[in-house]
Write a protein that holds these residues in place. Structure first.
Motif, PDB file in Angstrom:
ATOM      1  N   UNK A  25       0.825  -1.211   0.000  1.00 23.13           N
ATOM      2  CA  UNK A  25       0.000   0.000   0.000  1.00 23.13           C
ATOM      3  C   UNK A  25       0.858   1.259   0.000  1.00 23.13           C
ATOM      4  N   UNK A  26       2.111   1.156   0.431  1.00 22.86           N
ATOM      5  CA  UNK A  26       2.998   2.313   0.430  1.00 22.86           C
ATOM      6  C   UNK A  26       3.431   2.732  -0.958  1.00 22.86           C
ATOM      7  N   UNK A  80       8.889   6.569   1.421  1.00 28.28           N
ATOM      8  CA  UNK A  80       9.963   6.202   2.335  1.00 28.28           C
ATOM      9  C   UNK A  80       9.592   6.523   3.777  1.00 28.28           C
ATOM     10  N   UNK A  81       8.928   7.666   3.993  1.00 31.04           N
ATOM     11  CA  UNK A  81       8.540   8.042   5.357  1.00 31.04           C
ATOM     12  C   UNK A  81       7.550   7.028   5.923  1.00 31.04           C
ATOM     13  N   UNK A 138      15.815  -5.123   9.818  1.00 28.34           N
ATOM     14  CA  UNK A 138      14.911  -3.969   9.718  1.00 28.34           C
ATOM     15  C   UNK A 138      15.654  -2.657   9.901  1.00 28.34           C
ATOM     16  N   UNK A 139      16.682  -2.659  10.755  1.00 27.92           N
ATOM     17  CA  UNK A 139      17.482  -1.460  10.931  1.00 27.92           C
ATOM     18  C   UNK A 139      18.202  -1.104   9.632  1.00 27.92           C
ATOM     19  N   UNK A 140      18.681  -2.112   8.939  1.00 30.87           N
ATOM     20  CA  UNK A 140      19.314  -1.867   7.636  1.00 30.87           C
ATOM     21  C   UNK A 140      18.315  -1.266   6.645  1.00 30.87           C
ATOM     22  N   UNK A 141      17.098  -1.781   6.664  1.00 34.34           N
ATOM     23  CA  UNK A 141      16.068  -1.244   5.767  1.00 34.34           C
ATOM     24  C   UNK A 141      15.733   0.200   6.122  1.00 34.34           C
ATOM     25  N   UNK A 142      15.664   0.482   7.414  1.00 35.29           N
ATOM     26  CA  UNK A 142      15.382   1.858   7.852  1.00 35.29           C
ATOM     27  C   UNK A 142      16.471   2.800   7.352  1.00 35.29           C
TER      28      UNK A 142
END
Length: 657
Positions: free
Chosen positions: A472-473, A482-483, A509-513
């Motif tokens: 959906x993003x 991205x936000x 997930x930190x890498x993705x962030x």
């Protein structure tokens, strides 16, 4: 008679009445045999009892003193002596024969005592009317010794006797083991395992019966079947409060009535099963293991004596009796009936409830008891297999319910919140995942595989939600995508970070962030470049080097013409006072203010570095122009670029700090 004998002797010892010859003075007498004999006779004492007895014997025989008699008497005496010696030898021969017969009789008696069992002893071994007591085991031990000692007879001339005795003894031993087998079965029927003082006679009987592995195994089968019925009936009573015969037991609180929710119901049944299994094992340890490896020795002896009962001809030492393994197998067989009821009832609970979290909690509870029972009974256990099947069923139900839930979410239109925060379905999913992780955190999974074992759960209860957010993003434009992704990832990361078995996924997930943050940083940097009118300047100067020719060519570029450069300077001045606030406004939907500030600061730093590069080029171009214009006429020198674009890098940094 005596007088005549002496007279005759004297007359015969003298020669014609003459005197005995006398040696001349000073000379040694000559040796005369007759004189020597006479001297010997005259020197003898006729008062000696032996001589008197000899003379009396001659008188009794009526022997006359004649020359013929004197010649014959020695021969007669010698003949009589020889005959007497012969009689003595014959008598001693009879005595020797009597000794041999007595020795044989003693040997026969000893043989009978050692090798032949009395009728009473045989009755003690084989008759069911006789009790199984110390006397029985004593006679049984003697019979086994007789059987072993018969091997000695088989190595002698008496092989037939040895075979006959061994056959009779083996017959008695077989009868004794059959009697012992039936006695143990009767005792098992009335044996109370809850009594800590289990009869020592049962333990001794089992040790002895182990020498007949087939009978011993049959006893175990009988015992396991009886205990299975007892424990199954006890479990039914614990569940319902009534026995299988319908009698109510008021001392028991029925599990079916006390347990008010499915998890409590399943937990109570598993707890009862665990308690019963522990009690059964402790009792059987006393019965089968407390005497060390005596049963193992007995079974090994039985296998050696009954090689035809072996499973394979090439059986080696690795197949020797394992007391602990046999104990585990026996306990597992005892609770087999309970396992069947447990499997049926828990299976019904799993299938009849459609709550996702409940299904997982039941699966985790089953996992806890599966690990517990594996330590108690080993890995090869029917009860353990039942629990594993139930655990898989509960996890399968959990996955089905989770997929149905996610399918329902996908069917509904999921609108992105105006503030670009995590959507409601993600927040519900994370709340559900938190409950699952708390449940998993109490499990007995190995520390080495703890994180890997939880990955399938994340694949079912976490990944679909994140994938839905990603889908959906994609409908958003610009940095909003991205936000939104960062907001969703940070909410998920914060949820997973509380548990150590999700550290790998948290790191991912930190890498993705950070990747999404880099994208937002680029957007902010573009915002600074575009709205400050610096971008055309940096693009124009990018291909130029620091050479004199390139620096002199700057003034010829359209963007650096006085009017255009003055306009760019004015645009920059208009932008800088609110630049930082405007940039932060772009990230107002980013829920981490810290991350928004870090992104903006990094973009501003890159903008300042670009401005300083433009500033350096303009200063270098002005200096070069000033050097070339020193020899020209006054007033012909063009206006410095820095006069048209006066802002400095220091001023920019202050305004954007």
């Amino acid at each position: 008679m005596s007088t005549d004998y002496l007279l005759t002797s004297k007359q015969s010892g003298l020669s014609d009445g003459g005197d005995s010859p006398i040696s001349p003075a000073g000379t040694q007498p000559r040796s005369n045999p007759l004189a020597t004999k006479v001297t010997s006779v005259l020197s003898a004492s006729y008062a000696d009892s032996d001589i008197r007895d000899a003379l009396n014997l001659l008188d009794i025989r009526g022997i006359q003193n004649s020359s013929e008699t004197r010649r014959q008497i020695r021969l007669d005496v010698q003949k009589e002596v020889i005959e007497s010696n012969g009689d003595i030898i014959r008598e001693f021969g009879h005595v020797a024969e009597k000794d041999q017969i007595e020795s044989k009789q003693q040997l026969l008696k000893a043989f009978d005592t050692h090798f032949i069992m009395s009728e009473d002893d045989i009755a003690i071994l084989t008759s069911t009317a006789e009790p199984v007591n110390d006397k029985f085991f004593s006679v049984l031990a003697r019979a086994k010794k007789i059987q072993n000692d018969c091997e000695i007879l088989l190595g002698t001339e008496n092989q037939r006797l040895g075979l006959e005795i061994m056959e009779q003894t083996s017959k008695s031993l077989n009868g004794a083991f059959q009697k012992l087998y039936r006695w143990i079965q009767r005792e098992f029927k009335s044996l109370n395992l809850e009594n800590p003082q289990i009869s020592s006679s049962i333990r001794r009987a089992l040790r002895v019966l182990a020498e007949r592995p087939s009978l011993f195994q049959n006893c175990l089968d009988f015992f396991a079947e009886a205990r299975e019925h007892i424990l199954s009936d006890a479990f039914y009573t614990a569940l319902t409060g009534t026995s299988v015969t319908g009698e109510e037991d008021t001392s028991i609180k029925p599990i079916e009535l006390v347990a008010h929710d499915p998890l409590r119901y399943v937990g109570d049944m598993l707890a009862w099963t665990h308690s019963a299994t522990v009690s059964e094992r402790e009792a059987l340890e006393v019965l089968f293991i407390s005497d060390g490896d005596e049963i193992a020795k007995g079974i090994q002896a039985g296998r050696d004596s009954e090689p035809w009962n072996r499973i394979s001809e090439d059986e080696d030492d690795s197949s020797s009796f394992d007391g602990l393994k046999a104990l585990n197998e026996l306990v597992d067989r005892d609770v087999a009936g309970v396992a069947r009821v447990l499997r049926q009832r828990i299976g019904q609970v799993v299938q009849s409830h459609e709550e996702t979290i409940m299904a997982y909690k039941i699966a985790n509870l089953l996992n806890f008891y599966r690990v517990t029972f594996s330590k108690l009974l080993g890995d090869d256990s029917a009860l353990l297999e039942s629990l594993s099947t139930l655990e898989e069923s509960a996890l399968r139900q959990f996955r089905v319910l989770m997929r149905d839930h996610i399918a329902g979410l996908q069917a509904d239109a999921q609108a992105i919140p105006p503030d670009l925060g995590p959507p409601d379905f993600l927040q519900d999913g994370l709340k559900q995942l938190t409950a699952i992780m708390r449940t998993y955190d109490t499990s007995l999974t190995s520390l080495d595989t703890r994180e890997a074992d939880f990955q399938p759960i994340l694949a079912e209860a976490f990944d679909p939600f994140m994938k839905a957010c990603d889908n959906i993003g994609k409908s958003l434009a610009g940095s909003r995508t991205a936000i939104f992704a960062i907001n969703c990832l940070m909410a998920a990361r914060n949820t997973l970070a509380s548990f150590d078995f999700t550290s790998g996924r948290t790191s991912d997930m930190q890498d993705s962030i950070e990747e999404y943050a880099a994208s937002v940083t680029n957007d902010q940097y573009t915002f600074f470049q575009t709205n400050s009118a610096l971008q055309p300047l940096t693009q124009a100067l990018a291909p130029l080097s620091d050479s004199e020719k390139d620096l002199l060519s700057i003034r010829s570029l359209p963007i650096f013409q006085p009017t255009a450069l003055t306009q760019a300077s004015q645009t920059l001045d208009d932008f800088l006072p609110s630049a930082l606030m405007d940039a932060m406004e772009n990230l107002k939907h980013l829920q981490s203010s810290k991350l928004a500030r870090e992104i903006t600061e990094e973009a501003a730093e890159r903008f300042c570095e670009d401005f300083e590069k433009v500033e350096e080029k303009l200063i270098a171009a002005d200096e070069l122009m000033e050097e070339e214009g020193q020899g020209s006429k006054e007033g012909e020198s063009p206006e410095p670029l820095r006069a048209l674009f006066p802002r400095t890098g220091g001023e920019i940094r202050v305004l954007l700090s």
